[in-house]
Design a protein around this motif. Structure first.
Motif, PDB file in Angstrom:
ATOM      1  N   ILE A   1       0.862  -1.190   0.000  1.00 50.82           N
ATOM      2  CA  ILE A   1       0.000   0.000   0.000  1.00 50.82           C
ATOM      3  C   ILE A   1       0.896   1.236   0.000  1.00 50.82           C
ATOM      4  N   ILE A   2       0.464   2.263  -0.697  1.00 49.56           N
ATOM      5  CA  ILE A   2       1.230   3.510  -0.724  1.00 49.56           C
ATOM      6  C   ILE A   2       0.391   4.598  -0.083  1.00 49.56           C
ATOM      7  N   ILE A   3       0.982   5.252   0.906  1.00 52.47           N
ATOM      8  CA  ILE A   3       0.348   6.360   1.604  1.00 52.47           C
ATOM      9  C   ILE A   3       1.002   7.641   1.108  1.00 52.47           C
ATOM     10  N   MET A   4       0.184   8.571   0.638  1.00 53.00           N
ATOM     11  CA  MET A   4       0.691   9.861   0.150  1.00 53.00           C
ATOM     12  C   MET A   4       0.301  10.939   1.156  1.00 53.00           C
TER      13      MET A   4
ATOM     14  N   VAL B   1       5.234  13.283  -1.489  1.00 54.81           N
ATOM     15  CA  VAL B   1       5.882  12.414  -0.517  1.00 54.81           C
ATOM     16  C   VAL B   1       5.042  11.153  -0.354  1.00 54.81           C
ATOM     17  N   ALA B   2       5.681  10.011  -0.602  1.00 54.22           N
ATOM     18  CA  ALA B   2       4.979   8.731  -0.555  1.00 54.22           C
ATOM     19  C   ALA B   2       5.702   7.767   0.371  1.00 54.22           C
ATOM     20  N   PHE B   3       4.917   6.899   0.983  1.00 57.40           N
ATOM     21  CA  PHE B   3       5.436   5.863   1.866  1.00 57.40           C
ATOM     22  C   PHE B   3       4.849   4.538   1.389  1.00 57.40           C
ATOM     23  N   ARG B   4       5.719   3.563   1.135  1.00 57.79           N
ATOM     24  CA  ARG B   4       5.233   2.235   0.720  1.00 57.79           C
ATOM     25  C   ARG B   4       5.326   1.328   1.939  1.00 57.79           C
ATOM     26  N   LEU B   5       4.156   0.871   2.368  1.00 53.68           N
ATOM     27  CA  LEU B   5       4.053   0.174   3.642  1.00 53.68           C
ATOM     28  C   LEU B   5       3.271  -1.119   3.496  1.00 53.68           C
TER      29      LEU B   5
END
Length: 76
Positions: A8-11, A17-21
């Protein structure tokens, strides 16, 4: 924070700015994420690197601090 095998990617807000979690990890520690992930995705939902994208209104800094506390409790 970017895990190459995340699902899942949180923007953060309107930034790039993205976080892949990990969806399961977020759902296990947050009832808000759990409820969010329980909603079926639309066929034309936004994706990045094959993962669904969730955009949150938080600033990149606030989101990074929150996520680091989840994945590394000794962060702060």
């Amino acid at each position: 924070m970017w895990f190459d095998d995340g699902n899942i990617i949180i923007m953060a807000s309107e930034s790039q700015v993205a976080f892949r979690l990990y969806e399961g990890m977020l759902a296990s520690v947050s009832p808000i994420f759990k409820d969010l992930f329980a909603v079926p995705q639309l066929a034309d939902a936004e994706t990045m690197y094959g993962c669904p994208v969730v955009r949150l209104p938080d600033s990149p800094e606030d989101l990074q601090n929150f996520l680091c506390m989840l994945f590394n409790p000794g962060y702060l």
